[in-house]
Design a protein around this motif. Structure first.
Motif, short mmCIF file in Angstrom:
data_model
loop_
_atom_site.label_atom_id
_atom_site.label_comp_id
_atom_site.label_asym_id
_atom_site.label_seq_id
_atom_site.Cartn_x
_atom_site.Cartn_y
_atom_site.Cartn_z
N THR A 280 0.85 -1.19 0.00
CA THR A 280 0.00 0.00 0.00
C THR A 280 0.89 1.24 0.00
OG1 THR A 280 -0.11 0.00 2.40
CG2 THR A 280 -1.87 -1.12 1.25
N PRO A 281 0.44 2.28 -0.68
CA PRO A 281 1.22 3.51 -0.67
C PRO A 281 1.07 4.23 0.67
CG PRO A 281 -0.79 3.83 -1.92
CD PRO A 281 -0.74 2.37 -1.55
N LYS A 282 2.02 5.09 0.99
CA LYS A 282 1.95 5.87 2.21
C LYS A 282 1.25 7.19 1.91
CE LYS A 282 6.06 3.83 4.08
NZ LYS A 282 5.97 3.34 5.39
N LEU A 283 0.41 7.64 2.82
CA LEU A 283 -0.38 8.84 2.61
C LEU A 283 0.44 10.12 2.77
CD1 LEU A 283 -3.15 10.18 2.19
CD2 LEU A 283 -3.53 9.96 4.65
N PHE B 84 2.12 11.88 -0.25
CA PHE B 84 1.16 12.51 -1.16
C PHE B 84 0.73 13.87 -0.62
CE2 PHE B 84 0.84 8.16 -2.60
CZ PHE B 84 0.67 8.29 -3.96
N LEU B 85 0.45 13.94 0.68
CA LEU B 85 0.01 15.20 1.28
C LEU B 85 1.16 16.20 1.34
CD1 LEU B 85 -2.33 13.92 4.11
CD2 LEU B 85 -2.91 14.58 1.78
N GLY C 289 -3.94 15.74 -3.80
CA GLY C 289 -3.04 14.74 -3.23
C GLY C 289 -3.78 13.54 -2.68
N ALA C 290 -4.92 13.79 -2.01
CA ALA C 290 -5.72 12.68 -1.48
C ALA C 290 -6.33 11.86 -2.61
CB ALA C 290 -6.81 13.23 -0.56
N TYR D 73 -3.66 9.70 -4.01
CA TYR D 73 -3.42 8.57 -3.09
C TYR D 73 -4.47 7.49 -3.28
CZ TYR D 73 -3.57 5.84 1.18
OH TYR D 73 -3.61 4.80 2.07
N LEU D 74 -5.74 7.87 -3.36
CA LEU D 74 -6.81 6.88 -3.50
C LEU D 74 -6.71 6.14 -4.83
CD1 LEU D 74 -9.80 8.84 -1.97
CD2 LEU D 74 -8.58 6.89 -0.98
N THR E 249 -3.93 5.63 -6.58
CA THR E 249 -2.77 4.75 -6.47
C THR E 249 -3.07 3.54 -5.60
OG1 THR E 249 -1.33 6.67 -6.69
CG2 THR E 249 -0.33 4.65 -5.85
N GLU E 250 -3.80 3.74 -4.52
CA GLU E 250 -4.17 2.63 -3.63
C GLU E 250 -5.07 1.62 -4.36
OE1 GLU E 250 -6.10 0.26 -0.70
OE2 GLU E 250 -7.19 1.80 -1.77
#
Length: 109
Positions: free
Chosen positions: A15-18, A21-22, A67-68, A71-72, A74-75
């Motif tokens: 899983t990517p790290k949040l 991204f932020l 960014g969020a 992230y979503l 990519t996840e």
């Protein structure tokens, strides 16, 4: 006599790290604020530092939403790359489910 327990399955995925991204979104907002301040004529009532701070806060909300969203997305892509493994319970001696494989104690590494 080996036990007839049902085999279990384990799904493993990365899983990517949040936070990256932020943090990247905030750096993007700060960069956009600097470009905006230095590409427009200076305001009489505000210093450039105050203008950069105000515009960074203004640009931060849309940048964090981007960014969020990144992230979503990519996840979700990483969720499709899931690997499933079959698991088997080990016996007390750590060699498998058959008790006739040996009665050795734990080994030191």
């Amino acid at each position: 006599m080996p036990s007839h327990e049902p085999r279990r399955r384990a799904r493993v995925r990365s899983t990517p790290k949040l936070i990256p991204f932020l943090a990247g979104a905030l750096i993007l907002a700060f960069t956009a604020a600097i470009i905006t301040v230095y590409s427009t004529p200076p305001a009489e009532n505000y210093t450039r530092t105050a203008s950069i701070g105000t515009l960074t806060m203004f640009y931060a909300v849309p940048a964090l939403m981007l960014g969020a969203t990144a992230y979503l997305v990519t996840e979700r892509i990483m969720r499709r790359r899931t690997t499933t493994y079959e698991m088997e319970r080990l016996s007390r001696n750590g060699r498998g489910s058959s008790p006739s494989e040996g009665n050795e104690g734990p080994r030191s590494a």
